[in-house]
Design a protein around this motif. Structure first.
Motif, mmCIF file in Angstrom:
data_model
loop_
_atom_site.group_PDB
_atom_site.id
_atom_site.type_symbol
_atom_site.label_atom_id
_atom_site.label_comp_id
_atom_site.label_asym_id
_atom_site.label_seq_id
_atom_site.Cartn_x
_atom_site.Cartn_y
_atom_site.Cartn_z
ATOM 1 N N VAL A 92 46.910 -57.455 1.053
ATOM 2 C CA VAL A 92 46.563 -57.791 2.440
ATOM 3 C C VAL A 92 45.260 -58.575 2.490
ATOM 4 O O VAL A 92 45.155 -59.598 3.168
ATOM 5 N N SER A 96 45.512 -62.515 3.846
ATOM 6 C CA SER A 96 45.356 -62.466 5.300
ATOM 7 C C SER A 96 43.905 -62.708 5.675
ATOM 8 O O SER A 96 43.004 -62.513 4.868
ATOM 9 N N TYR A 98 40.734 -61.556 7.908
ATOM 10 C CA TYR A 98 40.204 -60.408 8.626
ATOM 11 C C TYR A 98 39.584 -60.912 9.923
ATOM 12 O O TYR A 98 38.704 -61.770 9.911
ATOM 13 N N PHE A 103 41.254 -58.406 16.743
ATOM 14 C CA PHE A 103 42.638 -58.453 16.271
ATOM 15 C C PHE A 103 43.635 -58.633 17.412
ATOM 16 O O PHE A 103 44.496 -59.504 17.356
ATOM 17 N N TYR A 121 44.612 -59.467 9.831
ATOM 18 C CA TYR A 121 44.489 -58.018 9.946
ATOM 19 C C TYR A 121 43.139 -57.731 10.552
ATOM 20 O O TYR A 121 42.235 -58.563 10.539
ATOM 21 N N VAL A 139 53.385 -56.388 15.255
ATOM 22 C CA VAL A 139 52.220 -55.789 14.614
ATOM 23 C C VAL A 139 52.664 -54.502 13.926
ATOM 24 O O VAL A 139 53.684 -53.928 14.269
ATOM 25 N N LEU A 142 48.220 -50.391 9.347
ATOM 26 C CA LEU A 142 47.993 -50.365 7.904
ATOM 27 C C LEU A 142 47.604 -48.946 7.493
ATOM 28 O O LEU A 142 46.921 -48.259 8.242
ATOM 29 N N PRO A 146 40.292 -51.059 7.197
ATOM 30 C CA PRO A 146 39.757 -52.280 6.594
ATOM 31 C C PRO A 146 38.279 -52.127 6.247
ATOM 32 O O PRO A 146 37.528 -51.444 6.941
#
Length: 151
Positions: A92, A96, A98, A103, A121, A139, A142, A146
């Motif tokens: 991820v 991807s 951040y 988001f 993400y 969506v 996760l 993060p």
């Protein structure tokens, strides 16, 4: 109240409750007991197993006993799980962008075509995530938090 297993002349079996044995006999003799499946009036008692209540003093609750080999420690992740989670996180983060706490706003822009399409993400409040889902924005949560990055 008494429950009887009944059987009609066509072979259908069903259960029915009656106020008493005498009440069943009275209803059956007057043709008021009918098959629940076909409506036939030729109904008789079927063979039933008796219901016996255990002694109230006897403890009928039996605790299942696990052998030590069967005991599972759910608090300690397995090395395979940790490895898979680390691989997912790495994938991820490498593939991807951040976007942090923006988001929800960024996902909506991408969905509407107001921002370039790309994998992102970040973080969203539960009500923001629900609103995105309700609006058809794809969506998914996760299974990790993060790492905080400064934009």
């Amino acid at each position: 109240m008494i429950q009887y297993s009944l059987k009609c002349s066509n072979g259908h079996t069903f259960d029915s409750w009656f106020q008493s044995a005498a009440a069943y006999d009275k209803l059956a003799s007057s043709g008021m007991v009918t098959c629940a499946v076909c409506g036939g009036v030729d109904v008789e008692k079927a063979i039933m197993a008796p219901r016996i209540r255990p002694d109230r003093k006897v403890d009928t609750h039996v605790e299942p006993k696990l052998q030590e080999a069967e005991t599972i420690d759910v608090a300690t992740p397995t090395p395979d799980f940790e490895k898979a989670l680390a691989e997912l996180r790495r994938n991820v983060e490498e593939n991807s962008d951040y976007v942090g706490k923006d988001f929800a706003r960024e996902a909506r822009k991408i969905h509407l075509g107001d921002a370039p399409e790309r994998a992102i993400y970040g973080e969203a409040k539960p009500e923001e995530a629900k609103a995105l889902i309700d609006d058809g924005v794809p969506v998914a949560p996760l299974p990790f938090v993060p790492r905080r990055k400064t934009n």
